[in-house]
Design a protein around this motif. Structure first.
Motif, short mmCIF file in Angstrom:
data_model
loop_
_atom_site.label_atom_id
_atom_site.label_comp_id
_atom_site.label_asym_id
_atom_site.label_seq_id
_atom_site.Cartn_x
_atom_site.Cartn_y
_atom_site.Cartn_z
N THR A 60 -10.13 -9.29 -27.96
CA THR A 60 -9.09 -8.32 -28.30
C THR A 60 -8.69 -8.48 -29.75
O THR A 60 -8.88 -9.54 -30.36
CB THR A 60 -7.83 -8.48 -27.41
OG1 THR A 60 -7.25 -9.77 -27.67
CG2 THR A 60 -8.18 -8.36 -25.94
N ALA A 62 -5.44 -6.95 -32.53
CA ALA A 62 -4.27 -6.10 -32.81
C ALA A 62 -3.96 -6.21 -34.30
O ALA A 62 -3.91 -7.32 -34.85
CB ALA A 62 -3.07 -6.53 -31.97
N GLU A 131 -4.67 -1.50 -31.20
CA GLU A 131 -5.11 -2.52 -30.25
C GLU A 131 -6.51 -2.16 -29.80
O GLU A 131 -6.77 -1.02 -29.40
CB GLU A 131 -4.16 -2.60 -29.05
CG GLU A 131 -2.77 -3.07 -29.41
CD GLU A 131 -1.87 -3.19 -28.19
OE1 GLU A 131 -2.35 -2.90 -27.08
OE2 GLU A 131 -0.71 -3.58 -28.36
#
Length: 714
Positions: A60, A62, A131
């Motif tokens: 991930t 962000a 994101e």
């Protein structure tokens, strides 16, 4: 100059607006958005997997972009990137350390959300928080159908005009098409869907149950016109037929007007002259036997019939499986296929043999060749796990990087089942004990073989303040499993357990079902899993500040790390109880704040479970399972006597010096006496005590083991 010398960190943020996700990522056009980076908010990156995860997890990312003019607002028609500010747009975050190597990718993924906010509620400053997730996150969306091996391999190829898998369930009234643009095949007569079986079972051949047409059933469909030049086509089907007692048209197709032959029949006959033949008809109904042979192929096999215009003639090739059984030329003009039918006359097929008319995976290619080969028509039994994973990813259009694995280090798998992409990938990883992880826009695989005695990728010196925050060891039973029952899917099982651990901690079982090739593999897999997880282990949470003076020196090695990489902490704090912490990376979280701060947080697990022995290497020795101290010894004794229950466990008298581990104390043997007695045997060693700094009395009966003992690999 560069990051290691104190310069600011070079960061690059790129987005591929309008990218075709089905195309090669190398063809994507990237827009550099670094100038819009809102550095007041951190870039937060995560990769690897949580310690409790049982399947590969997506990375991930962000980060925040300035959005004062609304250019990163979804649906804003005034954006210069409209209409491509949308979810699942590719994004890449890179760093350049200024060491001459260039950009290193820290995250390659797909935007999952563009969240617009106004910090401080003033309305004068708008930012967008992006994101994103990696390719595993994209592959994990929705609920994809579980496809058979044959369906997957057919659909992965270009050039198909039509494809009917014929894997429909028992209540079907039509054969579904593999393409939205092509209509289903219509059923007539007595078609028994999902009722057909083939020798040794359909799963052996990589297909779901297929239609049974022996009772007079017929399937027919229309084929879109091809564009090949010169005109050409290939028909393929997987089937099994019996020995009919009369003449049966198994397959019929028609061609568009203007061709010399407007109808073609593939026929099976009881006639001794023509056992199997291909006959072509003109528009007026005049037949020409294009090819024939006096024998039959009852199957199961793949039939392939190809034709191509060659000047004023038509070249025709007939194959059954990998064998060319006919290659002929007839005069005429070839037409493009219009309709196709199985058992078009709805014949009830009588046969003295037990085989039935079972057919499926009917496909038409827009060429005189097929991209598929059928030297093997099966579900890939015995295929190595890393090679299966590579093939599966290729079928799904996913790039995969895999190191070379010798034949002796591969894990042979059983039949490939029906499954979704991620389920099939995970089955390879689970059976091999490897690691699937994301690498750029694709995937990479760390096989079990490459995890053995892996080189150290990153060395952290605690004395040089390369650790930040608290050193946090975790020593619990979270991963402990002291009773293993390993079952081969479709086969037998094997058990490995630690009775002493069960007595002390209670039964903690695990029962994985592995897609192994044979039952012979079971015991080794059970024993190895008990070795890996049958004892408590110390795992760590580590913080590494890459922005400090000493931390910057680690960055070049850090950016080469990946899940499974081996790291060591040297000069560990005294309270750790050991000087060297040897671990492998399970999970990482990176936080980049502006261009001056870069913090890494790691979750790790012990590396010693992967320290295996090497045959004929004198640095590796056998350990003893049956040696104990023969009496009490105080902390100053330099002579110690041991008792050995099995003769094969006696200690070498010539390979000294070597180190033993006794009650946590490391002891160097400088000489060892010959064994005395008739069983148990006793030996006396001259020793150097407290080699690891631990000095203590040792009681009779304490277990004695080789220090740094290695295990043979799976």
């Amino acid at each position: 100059m560069g990051w290691a010398d104190g310069d600011p960190l070079a960061v690059r943020i790129r987005v591929a607006f309008g990218a075709d996700l089905s195309a090669d990522p190398a063809t994507w056009s990237w827009t550099d958005l670094t100038n819009y980076w809102w550095a007041s908010d951190p870039i937060e990156l995560e990769w690897g997997r949580q310690s409790s995860a049982t399947r590969p997890e997506s990375s991930t990312c962000a980060l925040t972009l300035r959005n004062g003019d609304g250019r990163f607002t979804v649906g804003n028609p005034t954006s210069p990137y409209w209409p491509y500010v949308r979810t699942w747009t590719p994004v890449s975050v890179d760093v350049d350390l200024g060491d001459g190597t260039g950009w290193r990718t820290r995250h390659s993924g797909y935007v999952r959300s563009w969240s617009v906010t106004w910090p401080g509620r003033s309305g004068k400053l708008a930012v967008t928080r992006i994101e994103s997730v990696g390719v595993l996150g994209r592959l994990g969306r929705g609920s994809p159908p579980a496809r058979s091996p044959m369906y997957r391999i057919v659909a992965a190829n270009d050039g198909l005009l039509a494809y009917w898998p014929c894997e429909d369930e028992a209540g079907a009234t039509q054969a579904a098409s593999g393409f939205r643009s092509v209509a289903p095949m219509q059923a007539a007569g007595n078609v028994k869907f999902a009722a057909g079986d083939v020798g040794r079972g359909v799963q052996r051949f990589g297909t779901k149950p297929l239609p049974l047409l022996v009772l007079g059933g017929s399937l027919s469909g229309r084929v879109p016109a091809g564009t090949s030049s010169p005109t050409s086509w290939t028909l393929e089907a997987f089937w099994q037929t019996g020995n009919p007692v009369d003449t049966v048209v198994l397959l019929r197709w028609t061609t568009l007007a203007g061709a010399t032959f407007t109808r073609w029949d593939y026929v099976d006959s009881y006639d001794d002259v023509y056992g199997t033949y291909l006959v072509a008809y003109t528009a007026s109904g005049s037949p020409t036997v294009v090819w024939s042979m006096p024998t039959r192929h009852v199957g199961p096999y793949n039939l392939r019939i190809s034709a191509v215009q060659n000047g004023g003639s038509i070249d025709v090739t007939i194959m059954t499986g990998p064998f060319t059984v006919g290659s002929v030329t007839v005069t005429g003009t070839l037409g493009r296929i219009d309709t196709i039918a199985l058992n078009p006359d709805q014949r009830v097929i009588s046969s003295p043999a037990p085989l039935d008319f079972v057919v499926g995976h009917l496909r038409v290619w827009d060429s005189a060749t097929s991209p598929l080969t059928y030297s093997r028509v099966d579900a890939h039994p015995g295929e190595a796990a890393h090679l299966r994973l590579a093939r599966l990813c290729a079928e799904d259009g996913i790039a995969l990087s895999v190191p070379t694995v010798p034949d002796g280090g591969a894990t042979a798998m059983g039949l490939q089942p029906d499954g979704t992409p991620l389920d099939l990938y995970q089955q390879c990883e689970q059976v091999d004990l490897g690691i699937i992880y994301e690498s750029g826009p694709g995937l990479a695989y760390l096989p079990r073989w490459s995890r053995y005695a892996a080189p150290v990728a990153l060395t952290i010196d605690a004395a040089d303040r390369q650790l930040g925050g608290n050193l946090t060891p975790t020593d619990n039973d979270q991963q402990l499993r002291n009773h293993w029952t390993v079952t081969r899917i479709g086969g037998s099982s094997a058990v490995a357990d630690d009775k002493e651990s069960i007595t002390q901690r209670g039964l903690i079982p695990s029962s994985p079902r592995l897609n192994l090739a044979s039952d012979d593999q079971l015991q080794g897999h059970a024993d190895w899993r008990l070795w890996m997880y049958g004892q408590t282990s110390t795992r760590y949470r580590l913080r590494v500040p890459l922005h400090t003076r000493s931390g910057r020196a680690l960055t070049g090695d850090w950016v080469a790390c990946q899940p499974g990489s081996r790291i060591q902490v040297v000069n560990a704090p005294d309270a750790a109880g050991i000087d060297l912490i040897d671990q492998t990376i399970v999970y990482a979280r990176e936080t980049i704040r502006g261009r001056r701060k870069w913090m890494v947080e790691l979750a790790t697990e012990p590396a010693d479970r992967w320290e295996v022995g090497v045959w004929d290497d004198p640095s590796f020795r056998w350990d003893s399972r049956t040696t104990t101290l023969d009496g009490d010894h105080n902390a100053a004794d330099t002579s110690m006597t041991v008792s050995v229950a099995r003769f094969y466990d006696i200690w070498s008298t010539t390979a000294t010096p070597y180190d033993l581990l006794v009650g946590g104390e490391r002891i160097t043997v400088t000489s060892m006496s010959t064994p005395g007695g008739s069983g148990p045997w006793t030996q006396t060693a001259n020793v150097v005590r407290a080699v690891n700094g631990i000095s203590k009395p040792q009681a009779a009966g304490t277990a004695v083991h080789l220090a740094d003992a290695k295990r043979w690999g799976l």
